[in-house]
Design an enzyme around this catalytic site. Structure first.
Site, short mmCIF file in Angstrom:
data_model
loop_
_atom_site.label_atom_id
_atom_site.label_comp_id
_atom_site.label_asym_id
_atom_site.label_seq_id
_atom_site.Cartn_x
_atom_site.Cartn_y
_atom_site.Cartn_z
N SER A 22 0.74 -1.19 0.08
CA SER A 22 -0.05 0.56 0.24
C SER A 22 1.19 1.51 -0.33
O SER A 22 1.90 1.15 0.06
CB SER A 22 -0.91 0.14 1.18
OG SER A 22 -1.97 1.32 0.93
N PRO A 23 0.10 1.90 -0.81
CA PRO A 23 0.95 3.60 -0.79
C PRO A 23 0.85 4.12 0.86
O PRO A 23 0.74 4.12 1.68
CB PRO A 23 0.56 4.56 -1.82
CG PRO A 23 -1.12 3.61 -2.30
CD PRO A 23 -0.68 2.86 -1.45
N GLN A 100 0.74 6.32 -6.71
CA GLN A 100 0.06 6.99 -6.72
C GLN A 100 0.06 8.47 -7.34
O GLN A 100 0.83 8.65 -6.45
CB GLN A 100 0.01 6.68 -5.02
CG GLN A 100 -1.18 7.05 -4.69
CD GLN A 100 -2.17 7.29 -3.11
OE1 GLN A 100 -1.23 7.78 -1.89
NE2 GLN A 100 -2.79 5.80 -3.01
N TYR A 184 -6.99 14.40 1.39
CA TYR A 184 -6.96 15.23 0.07
C TYR A 184 -7.45 16.15 -0.91
O TYR A 184 -8.72 15.77 -0.39
CB TYR A 184 -5.46 14.24 -0.48
CG TYR A 184 -4.09 13.81 0.77
CD1 TYR A 184 -3.80 15.08 1.62
CD2 TYR A 184 -4.18 12.66 1.20
CE1 TYR A 184 -2.81 14.20 2.90
CE2 TYR A 184 -3.47 12.02 2.40
CZ TYR A 184 -2.63 13.15 2.93
OH TYR A 184 -2.34 12.60 3.66
N ARG A 232 -8.03 5.43 -6.19
CA ARG A 232 -7.66 5.62 -4.35
C ARG A 232 -8.79 6.18 -4.15
O ARG A 232 -8.85 7.21 -4.12
CB ARG A 232 -7.33 5.13 -3.35
CG ARG A 232 -7.31 5.46 -1.83
CD ARG A 232 -5.55 5.38 -0.94
NE ARG A 232 -5.39 3.99 -1.05
CZ ARG A 232 -4.60 3.33 0.09
NH1 ARG A 232 -4.22 3.83 0.19
NH2 ARG A 232 -4.44 2.28 0.19
N GLY A 327 0.06 -2.52 4.10
CA GLY A 327 0.71 -1.30 4.72
C GLY A 327 1.69 -1.42 5.69
O GLY A 327 2.90 -1.50 5.60
N ARG A 328 1.71 -1.01 7.50
CA ARG A 328 2.20 -1.40 7.93
C ARG A 328 2.74 -2.90 8.16
O ARG A 328 3.75 -3.07 8.95
CB ARG A 328 1.69 -0.69 10.05
CG ARG A 328 0.81 0.70 9.27
CD ARG A 328 0.37 1.30 10.49
NE ARG A 328 -0.12 2.56 10.47
CZ ARG A 328 -1.10 3.07 11.69
NH1 ARG A 328 -0.75 2.88 12.33
NH2 ARG A 328 -1.21 3.95 11.20
#
Length: 360
Positions: A22-23, A100, A184, A232, A327-328
């Site tokens: 994941s970004p 992305q 965003y 996304r 991601g993490r």
């Protein structure tokens, strides 16, 4: 063959498995958004680690679209040249490089998270940020220097996505993802919480989603027919007590994006407002992706609270999502993909340089 390690076909692209990085913002550029050795090692090691798709962090399409002055960018040929060695290495490891494309909107011009994540004013090295409605967001302390976007600003941003997509293709990326989530710029337009405009980009669902549709169509126009475009979105604002962006609107938007040539909706959530009520936990965002998966013909990716190979495999095996973005856990373990393949008996071999360390 486990479901997680089955191939995923998107247009002419064949992804070797259903596991993606994941970004994840790194805030580690040393000069003007140019990729560094940190980015090459960070992304390259996850490709070595068995991910089918390796996505960059949110990559700004113009300088004022950066969250911080240390964000990755793609607004010049020099940026594309700096990213090209990374895409080449990812492909050499059998992975698919994705980028992305992003604009931070009113969340731009901040210090890095470990430096306080505070707005930086133009006199202190920051810049004036853009927003659909500058008065719509509550700030603790001093707000950033903000400006409402006029029609010229909107057109500039759309063109910035276009040229960024062209440069991304030149840099060797196989997937372009439009970032319309996490509060965003594009998400700010989508949500009535942050969009109080009265022109053709505000008010009705059709107007609020207009810029996302226009950006997606623009990226699709310059992206080759044989390569996929992702979008996304935040599936919900997690603001149930006010008029906000909801899952039902996300389904409707996904259908519109499908008609414009999007291939996969990458479903995250929240990030818009400090009053959000996020029920975080394992798989907490999966029902959002599953709803879009069930009510459209698009491929869907899910993300959030996914930490175990069996958990990820079950999401694909039970047809809840087509792609699992991690991601993490990939931050904690760059070789999560290889470990998952071992645990699930998936079809992914460790690099020959490392095989003497693998215990069978």
């Amino acid at each position: 063959m486990t479901a997680l390690f089955s191939t995923l076909e998107l247009r002419d692209l064949v992804v070797p498995n259903r596991l993606a990085v994941s970004p994840m913002c790194q805030y580690s550029c040393e000069r003007d958004g140019l990729a560094t050795e940190w980015h090459r090692v960070h992304l390259g090691s996850r490709a070595v680690g068995g991910a089918g798709i390796v996505m960059t962090e949110a990559t700004a399409v113009e300088p004022r679209g950066r969250i911080s002055a240390h964000d990755l960018g793609i607004w010049s040929d020099e940026h594309a040249e700096a990213l090209e060695p990374i895409t080449e290495f990812v492909r050499e490891q059998g992975g698919v490089p994705g980028i992305q494309l992003a604009h931070a909107g009113h969340k731009a011009s901040k210090s890095r998270p470990w430096e306080g994540n505070e707005p930086i004013q133009p006199d202190d090295g920051g810049w004036e940020v853009r927003s659909p409605s500058p008065d719509a967001y509550p700030f603790d302390g001093d707000p950033p220097a903000m400006c409402e976007m006029g029609r010229d600003d909107v057109e500039t941003v759309i063109e910035a996505f276009r040229t960024a997509a062209k440069r991304s293709l030149e840099a060797g990326f196989e997937i372009a993802e439009v970032h319309a989530a996490h509060g965003y710029l594009l998400h700010e337009f989508l949500s009535p919480v942050t969009n109080r405009r009265e022109d053709e980009y505000g008010g009705s669902f059709e107007n609020r989603t207009r810029i996302v549709r226009e950006v997606t169509a623009t990226v699709r126009d310059v992206w080759p027919d044989e390569k996929p475009v992702f979008v996304r979105i935040s599936g919900t604002d997690w603001l149930p007590e006010r008029e906000s962006w909801t899952l039902e609107q996300s389904v409707r938007l996904a259908r519109d994006l499908e008609s414009l040539g999007a291939d996969l909706i990458d479903v995250s959530s929240g990030g818009l407002h400090p009053d959000q009520q996020v029920p975080a936990g394992p798989n907490y965002q999966v029902p959002l992706a599953e709803k879009i998966h069930d009510e459209t013909d698009l491929a869907v990716g899910t993300v959030g609270g996914i930490t175990e190979p069996e958990q990820a495999d079950a999401l694909v095996r039970n047809d809840r999502a087509d792609l699992v973005l991690v991601g993490r856990e990939f931050l904690r373990d760059p070789y999560f993909g290889l470990r998952a393949a071992d645990d699930l008996d998936g079809d992914r071999e460790w690099p020959i340089q490392y095989r003497r360390a693998v215990q069978k």
